[in-house]
Design a protein around this motif. Sequence first.
Motif, PDB file in Angstrom:
ATOM      1  N   TYR A  99       4.298  -0.791   3.290  1.00 33.39           N
ATOM      2  CA  TYR A  99       3.769   0.445   2.725  1.00 33.39           C
ATOM      3  C   TYR A  99       4.891   1.266   2.125  1.00 33.39           C
ATOM      4  O   TYR A  99       5.976   1.356   2.664  1.00 33.39           O
ATOM      5  N   ALA A 100       4.591   1.816   0.949  1.00 34.29           N
ATOM      6  CA  ALA A 100       5.540   2.682   0.260  1.00 34.29           C
ATOM      7  C   ALA A 100       5.602   4.000   1.029  1.00 34.29           C
ATOM      8  O   ALA A 100       4.579   4.632   1.266  1.00 34.29           O
ATOM      9  N   ARG A 101       6.809   4.382   1.398  1.00 34.75           N
ATOM     10  CA  ARG A 101       7.035   5.635   2.118  1.00 34.75           C
ATOM     11  C   ARG A 101       7.030   6.785   1.123  1.00 34.75           C
ATOM     12  O   ARG A 101       7.349   6.610  -0.043  1.00 34.75           O
ATOM     13  N   LYS A 102       6.722   7.979   1.620  1.00 36.36           N
ATOM     14  CA  LYS A 102       6.754   9.167   0.761  1.00 36.36           C
ATOM     15  C   LYS A 102       7.995  10.003   1.003  1.00 36.36           C
ATOM     16  O   LYS A 102       8.228  10.986   0.310  1.00 36.36           O
ATOM     17  N   SER A 103       8.793   9.594   1.978  1.00 33.51           N
ATOM     18  CA  SER A 103      10.118  10.193   2.178  1.00 33.51           C
ATOM     19  C   SER A 103      11.026   9.086   2.723  1.00 33.51           C
ATOM     20  O   SER A 103      10.567   8.165   3.394  1.00 33.51           O
ATOM     21  N   LYS A 104      12.300   9.177   2.429  1.00 31.97           N
ATOM     22  CA  LYS A 104      13.249   8.122   2.783  1.00 31.97           C
ATOM     23  C   LYS A 104      13.855   8.402   4.159  1.00 31.97           C
ATOM     24  O   LYS A 104      14.565   9.385   4.333  1.00 31.97           O
ATOM     25  N   PRO A 105      13.573   7.519   5.143  1.00 32.44           N
ATOM     26  CA  PRO A 105      14.198   7.693   6.452  1.00 32.44           C
ATOM     27  C   PRO A 105      15.670   7.266   6.415  1.00 32.44           C
ATOM     28  O   PRO A 105      16.087   6.510   5.530  1.00 32.44           O
ATOM     29  N   ILE A 106      16.449   7.721   7.386  1.00 31.32           N
ATOM     30  CA  ILE A 106      17.872   7.372   7.404  1.00 31.32           C
ATOM     31  C   ILE A 106      18.101   5.888   7.662  1.00 31.32           C
ATOM     32  O   ILE A 106      19.169   5.370   7.360  1.00 31.32           O
ATOM     33  N   THR A 107      17.100   5.199   8.185  1.00 31.32           N
ATOM     34  CA  THR A 107      17.227   3.763   8.452  1.00 31.32           C
ATOM     35  C   THR A 107      17.067   2.905   7.204  1.00 31.32           C
ATOM     36  O   THR A 107      17.351   1.710   7.236  1.00 31.32           O
ATOM     37  N   MET A 108      16.615   3.496   6.105  1.00 31.28           N
ATOM     38  CA  MET A 108      16.406   2.741   4.869  1.00 31.28           C
ATOM     39  C   MET A 108      17.726   2.652   4.113  1.00 31.28           C
ATOM     40  O   MET A 108      18.513   3.598   4.119  1.00 31.28           O
ATOM     41  N   PRO A 109      17.996   1.519   3.463  1.00 33.23           N
ATOM     42  CA  PRO A 109      19.249   1.386   2.710  1.00 33.23           C
ATOM     43  C   PRO A 109      19.354   2.429   1.595  1.00 33.23           C
ATOM     44  O   PRO A 109      18.353   3.010   1.173  1.00 33.23           O
ATOM     45  N   ASP A 110      20.576   2.635   1.113  1.00 33.26           N
ATOM     46  CA  ASP A 110      20.794   3.607   0.038  1.00 33.26           C
ATOM     47  C   ASP A 110      20.088   3.199  -1.250  1.00 33.26           C
ATOM     48  O   ASP A 110      19.534   4.034  -1.955  1.00 33.26           O
ATOM     49  N   GLN A 111      20.131   1.918  -1.570  1.00 36.73           N
ATOM     50  CA  GLN A 111      19.482   1.408  -2.773  1.00 36.73           C
ATOM     51  C   GLN A 111      18.038   1.062  -2.440  1.00 36.73           C
ATOM     52  O   GLN A 111      17.788   0.190  -1.599  1.00 36.73           O
ATOM     53  N   VAL A 112      17.096   1.737  -3.085  1.00 39.31           N
ATOM     54  CA  VAL A 112      15.677   1.526  -2.823  1.00 39.31           C
ATOM     55  C   VAL A 112      14.930   1.416  -4.141  1.00 39.31           C
ATOM     56  O   VAL A 112      15.440   1.764  -5.197  1.00 39.31           O
TER      57      VAL A 112
ATOM     58  N   THR B 181       0.845  -1.191   0.000  1.00 36.65           N
ATOM     59  CA  THR B 181       0.000   0.000   0.000  1.00 36.65           C
ATOM     60  C   THR B 181       0.877   1.237   0.000  1.00 36.65           C
ATOM     61  O   THR B 181       2.100   1.135  -0.048  1.00 36.65           O
ATOM     62  N   ALA B 182       0.235   2.402   0.055  1.00 33.86           N
ATOM     63  CA  ALA B 182       0.954   3.674   0.085  1.00 33.86           C
ATOM     64  C   ALA B 182       0.710   4.374   1.418  1.00 33.86           C
ATOM     65  O   ALA B 182      -0.388   4.315   1.968  1.00 33.86           O
ATOM     66  N   GLU B 183       1.735   5.035   1.897  1.00 29.93           N
ATOM     67  CA  GLU B 183       1.635   5.857   3.096  1.00 29.93           C
ATOM     68  C   GLU B 183       0.691   7.016   2.791  1.00 29.93           C
ATOM     69  O   GLU B 183       0.758   7.591   1.710  1.00 29.93           O
ATOM     70  N   ILE B 184      -0.154   7.395   3.553  1.00 27.09           N
ATOM     71  CA  ILE B 184      -0.570   6.996   4.870  1.00 27.09           C
ATOM     72  C   ILE B 184      -1.959   6.386   4.793  1.00 27.09           C
ATOM     73  O   ILE B 184      -2.321   5.530   5.572  1.00 27.09           O
ATOM     74  N   SER B 185      -2.730   6.859   3.810  1.00 25.59           N
ATOM     75  CA  SER B 185      -4.150   6.497   3.771  1.00 25.59           C
ATOM     76  C   SER B 185      -4.425   5.026   3.529  1.00 25.59           C
ATOM     77  O   SER B 185      -5.476   4.522   3.926  1.00 25.59           O
ATOM     78  N   GLY B 186      -3.517   4.322   2.900  1.00 25.54           N
ATOM     79  CA  GLY B 186      -3.752   2.908   2.635  1.00 25.54           C
ATOM     80  C   GLY B 186      -3.381   1.986   3.787  1.00 25.54           C
ATOM     81  O   GLY B 186      -3.713   0.802   3.768  1.00 25.54           O
ATOM     82  N   ILE B 187      -2.702   2.527   4.791  1.00 23.07           N
ATOM     83  CA  ILE B 187      -2.170   1.665   5.847  1.00 23.07           C
ATOM     84  C   ILE B 187      -3.263   0.942   6.630  1.00 23.07           C
ATOM     85  O   ILE B 187      -3.194  -0.276   6.819  1.00 23.07           O
TER      86      ILE B 187
ATOM     87  N   SER C 120      11.851  -0.302   0.512  1.00 21.14           N
ATOM     88  CA  SER C 120      13.146  -0.944   0.713  1.00 21.14           C
ATOM     89  C   SER C 120      13.138  -2.336   0.081  1.00 21.14           C
ATOM     90  O   SER C 120      12.177  -3.093   0.250  1.00 21.14           O
ATOM     91  N   PRO C 121      14.224  -2.708  -0.611  1.00 21.81           N
ATOM     92  CA  PRO C 121      14.314  -4.059  -1.180  1.00 21.81           C
ATOM     93  C   PRO C 121      14.299  -5.153  -0.108  1.00 21.81           C
ATOM     94  O   PRO C 121      14.063  -6.314  -0.424  1.00 21.81           O
ATOM     95  N   GLU C 122      14.503  -4.774   1.147  1.00 23.93           N
ATOM     96  CA  GLU C 122      14.423  -5.749   2.245  1.00 23.93           C
ATOM     97  C   GLU C 122      13.017  -6.329   2.368  1.00 23.93           C
ATOM     98  O   GLU C 122      12.845  -7.434   2.875  1.00 23.93           O
ATOM     99  N   TYR C 123      12.005  -5.564   1.934  1.00 20.03           N
ATOM    100  CA  TYR C 123      10.622  -5.946   2.205  1.00 20.03           C
ATOM    101  C   TYR C 123       9.781  -6.233   0.971  1.00 20.03           C
ATOM    102  O   TYR C 123       8.600  -6.550   1.084  1.00 20.03           O
ATOM    103  N   LEU C 124      10.391  -6.139  -0.209  1.00 20.79           N
ATOM    104  CA  LEU C 124       9.678  -6.460  -1.434  1.00 20.79           C
ATOM    105  C   LEU C 124      10.669  -7.151  -2.362  1.00 20.79           C
ATOM    106  O   LEU C 124      11.652  -6.546  -2.781  1.00 20.79           O
ATOM    107  N   ALA C 125      10.410  -8.415  -2.649  1.00 20.87           N
ATOM    108  CA  ALA C 125      11.407  -9.219  -3.368  1.00 20.87           C
ATOM    109  C   ALA C 125      10.793  -9.908  -4.587  1.00 20.87           C
ATOM    110  O   ALA C 125       9.574 -10.027  -4.712  1.00 20.87           O
TER     111      ALA C 125
END
Length: 191
Positions: A78-91, A56-62, A110-115
């Motif tokens: 959920y797809a973020r609308k801004s990249k937090p510092i905790t997210m890897p560089d490659q997204v 889903t998409a942030e925030i309304s779909g959550i 993040s590729p950690e959560y969608l493969a």
Amino acid sequence: MEMLKERIIESGQNLGGGILKVDGFVNHQVDAVLMDACGKEFARLFSQIGATKILTAEISGIAPAVFTGKHMNLPVVYARKSKPITMPDQVFLTLAPSHTKGRMVELIVSPEYLAGGERVLIIDDFLASGATILGLARLARTAGANLVGIGTLIEKSFESGRQTLRELNVPIISLVSIASMENGQIIFEED
């Protein structure tokens, strides 16, 4: 879905320009009982598609996505609308126009959560132009995942979203469909 339709009649606000304000029960303040019922209905309707993840998409779909995930026993990303510092560089990143924000927004996962190989069900609050959902579908495709279905709480059938999404060739289910929002009214499609 009658429960959702009744809540739109009771609490939704037609702000004009095709904008339906539902933040009193969907995204700013969440009616957990209603969203749980919507999630249960999505789980029933999509029980045969073999989804392995909900996107889903942030925030309304959550809220609708999380409750659908609960009833389908699936993780929700959920797809973020801004990249937090905790997210890897490659997204995975795409742009989509936001009807309510009046500008383009980033959708980042993040590729950690969608493969690759995952079977993705997209759940969102609205189907209007289809642009956000197309953006989510692009993210899934970029990750190598397979899109298996799209569910939305509310469809504005007077906009072109469903036609735009037909090219994805997956089931598209909306719990409530609005035929018109002219003259301050909210007119639902006949069931």
